[in-house]
Write an enzyme that holds these catalytic residues in place. Structure first.
Site, mmCIF file in Angstrom:
data_model
loop_
_atom_site.group_PDB
_atom_site.id
_atom_site.type_symbol
_atom_site.label_atom_id
_atom_site.label_comp_id
_atom_site.label_asym_id
_atom_site.label_seq_id
_atom_site.Cartn_x
_atom_site.Cartn_y
_atom_site.Cartn_z
ATOM 1 N N ARG A 37 -0.625 -1.979 -6.903
ATOM 2 C CA ARG A 37 -0.811 -3.164 -5.734
ATOM 3 C C ARG A 37 -1.978 -4.007 -6.513
ATOM 4 O O ARG A 37 -1.448 -5.415 -6.575
ATOM 5 C CB ARG A 37 -1.445 -2.647 -4.569
ATOM 6 C CG ARG A 37 -1.529 -3.688 -3.503
ATOM 7 C CD ARG A 37 -1.997 -2.775 -2.285
ATOM 8 N NE ARG A 37 -2.956 -3.457 -1.149
ATOM 9 C CZ ARG A 37 -2.408 -4.441 -0.310
ATOM 10 N NH1 ARG A 37 -1.195 -4.506 -0.461
ATOM 11 N NH2 ARG A 37 -3.208 -5.025 0.454
ATOM 12 N N HIS A 88 -3.517 -9.345 3.749
ATOM 13 C CA HIS A 88 -5.248 -9.355 4.023
ATOM 14 C C HIS A 88 -5.255 -10.412 5.057
ATOM 15 O O HIS A 88 -5.016 -11.119 5.108
ATOM 16 C CB HIS A 88 -5.728 -9.897 2.592
ATOM 17 C CG HIS A 88 -5.862 -8.851 1.317
ATOM 18 N ND1 HIS A 88 -6.143 -9.346 0.257
ATOM 19 C CD2 HIS A 88 -5.758 -7.636 1.454
ATOM 20 C CE1 HIS A 88 -6.049 -8.447 -0.675
ATOM 21 N NE2 HIS A 88 -5.825 -7.223 0.049
ATOM 22 N N LYS A 98 -1.917 -2.492 8.045
ATOM 23 C CA LYS A 98 -3.109 -1.755 8.888
ATOM 24 C C LYS A 98 -3.354 -2.329 10.098
ATOM 25 O O LYS A 98 -2.991 -3.521 10.259
ATOM 26 C CB LYS A 98 -4.581 -2.383 8.189
ATOM 27 C CG LYS A 98 -4.604 -1.461 6.895
ATOM 28 C CD LYS A 98 -6.122 -1.965 6.152
ATOM 29 C CE LYS A 98 -6.557 -0.981 4.937
ATOM 30 N NZ LYS A 98 -7.786 -1.407 4.308
ATOM 31 N N ARG A 153 0.868 -1.196 -0.134
ATOM 32 C CA ARG A 153 -0.046 -0.104 0.001
ATOM 33 C C ARG A 153 0.770 1.226 0.089
ATOM 34 O O ARG A 153 2.000 1.100 0.565
ATOM 35 C CB ARG A 153 -0.985 0.248 1.356
ATOM 36 C CG ARG A 153 -1.756 -1.169 1.288
ATOM 37 C CD ARG A 153 -2.610 -1.058 2.659
ATOM 38 N NE ARG A 153 -3.588 -2.338 2.599
ATOM 39 C CZ ARG A 153 -3.226 -3.506 3.502
ATOM 40 N NH1 ARG A 153 -1.862 -3.413 3.922
ATOM 41 N NH2 ARG A 153 -4.134 -4.336 3.439
ATOM 42 N N TYR A 155 -9.324 -11.058 -6.911
ATOM 43 C CA TYR A 155 -8.542 -11.301 -7.908
ATOM 44 C C TYR A 155 -8.810 -12.404 -9.024
ATOM 45 O O TYR A 155 -8.364 -12.368 -9.994
ATOM 46 C CB TYR A 155 -6.946 -10.981 -7.574
ATOM 47 C CG TYR A 155 -6.905 -9.914 -6.579
ATOM 48 C CD1 TYR A 155 -6.640 -8.510 -7.559
ATOM 49 C CD2 TYR A 155 -6.630 -9.921 -5.339
ATOM 50 C CE1 TYR A 155 -6.397 -7.516 -6.967
ATOM 51 C CE2 TYR A 155 -6.306 -8.469 -4.754
ATOM 52 C CZ TYR A 155 -6.199 -7.411 -5.670
ATOM 53 O OH TYR A 155 -6.030 -6.473 -4.955
ATOM 54 N N HIS A 179 -2.713 2.858 -6.151
ATOM 55 C CA HIS A 179 -3.253 1.585 -5.561
ATOM 56 C C HIS A 179 -3.316 0.570 -6.630
ATOM 57 O O HIS A 179 -3.522 -0.565 -6.570
ATOM 58 C CB HIS A 179 -4.454 1.777 -4.895
ATOM 59 C CG HIS A 179 -4.910 0.787 -3.851
ATOM 60 N ND1 HIS A 179 -4.141 0.587 -2.715
ATOM 61 C CD2 HIS A 179 -5.863 -0.090 -3.837
ATOM 62 C CE1 HIS A 179 -4.658 -0.436 -2.195
ATOM 63 N NE2 HIS A 179 -5.829 -0.903 -2.675
#
Length: 328
Positions: A277, A300, A206, A180, A309, A274
């Site tokens: 990514r 994730h 995150k 990110r 994806y 982004h």
């Protein structure tokens, strides 16, 4: 006689505006936010969004009920009240994803109150989450993604060469390691392996969660090339990527760089930092990459997030089938 001019009044900080609620209720809101920050370790942006969503809900309920919200009245909230709030937000063109986040925040606050013995808010769990439209990420073509990581394409810009090298290095990390933009710009100088001393970096993602991410030699070369040209001293514990004046590099600078390159390379508006990514994950998957490995690389928390994806890959297969099969 000189005319007196009144000084413009400072606008209040949104976080300091009192809620239309009783004192004990406001105290529990403050404790909940402190809990999310210190124990749940939510990111500042998520914390800000949750607080804003709750404030909007309490403001609506106070007007809806005609009185300040108390712990007792909030515990007695009905499903119709929650639906009325959600409908009010939707009437202001709030998207389904934002409504889902608002409901998640309200449920989090309700569970907090229940754990603290302040009442059980049963109506919140009875509300079905709003439907959201699943839009697939828009990855770039391999050639376009590679061009964005090359410093040479910026040579026509009226900026110092070290800034070309810096922007290319950031883009290389986004595409080469799937970071990110906040993760790339959060790297400290000590996080970058010295030449010949490793090909893995530790990234803080995150929720302040860290993960180990492998880095291609070409990406490390791009970062080292920037470090060698940077005119500022890069302290080990300070951000490795700095702005033109030596301070931490703003994500907006990289976004503006991408906007300029979109025009130069003829790329669509969906070509954002982004998107690099997204391209990283899509290109790995299309070449046989394992979905769980890609999940780990992207950081994730859930495999379902990574599975978007697979939709891109299936869509691409259908495009090839439709264009190549003689009976299509």
């Amino acid at each position: 006689m000189a005319k007196r001019t009144s000084k413009p009044q400072a606008q209040p900080d949104p976080g300091s505006i009192a809620l239309p609620a009783t004192g004990d209720f406001q105290a529990e809101v403050a404790r909940w936010l402190a809990h999310l920050k210190s124990e749940r370790r939510l990111s500042p942006k998520t914390l800000e969004a949750y607080e804003r969503d709750l404030r909007q809900c309490i403001g609506f309920l106070a007007e809806h009920w005609g009185k300040p919200v108390s712990l007792a009245s909030f515990a007695g909230i009905e499903a119709t009240d929650v639906r009325a709030f959600m409908a009010s937000r939707r009437s202001h063109d709030v998207a389904g994803r934002s409504l889902m986040r608002a409901l998640a925040g309200l449920r989090s606050f309700g569970r907090f109150l229940e754990r603290e013995g302040k009442g059980k808010v049963g109506a919140l769990s009875a509300i079905r989450a709003p439907k959201i439209s699943k839009s697939l990420p828009k990855p770039l073509a391999v050639s376009a993604a590679r061009h964005l990581t090359e410093a040479e394409i910026r040579a026509g810009e009226d900026r110092p060469p070290w800034i070309w090298a810096r922007d290319a290095a950031v883009m290389a990390l986004l595409y080469g390691s799937g970071l990110r933009i906040s993760e790339a710009l959060g790297l400290a100088r000590r996080d970058i392996p010295e030449p010949g001393r490793g090909d893995v970096i530790t990234v803080t993602g995150k929720g302040n969660k860290t993960r180990m991410v492998p880095v291609l030699q070409a990406v490390l070369d791009a970062v080292q090339d920037y470090i060698a040209q940077c005119p500022y001293e890069l302290s080990p514990d300070k951000p490795v990527f700095v702005g033109a004046r030596g301070g931490p590099l703003s994500p907006r600078i990289i976004q503006l760089t991408m906007e300029r390159l979109r025009g130069a390379l003829g790329l669509p508006d969906s070509a954002t930092p982004h998107a690099l990514r997204h391209s990283f994950a899509t290109h790995l998957l299309s070449r046989g990459g394992d979905l769980r490995a890609i999940q780990e690389l992207l950081g994730h928390a859930s495999l379902s997030t990574t599975q978007i994806y697979t939709g891109i890959d299936a869509e691409r297969l259908m495009d090839v089938y439709q264009s190549a099969h003689p009976r299509a």
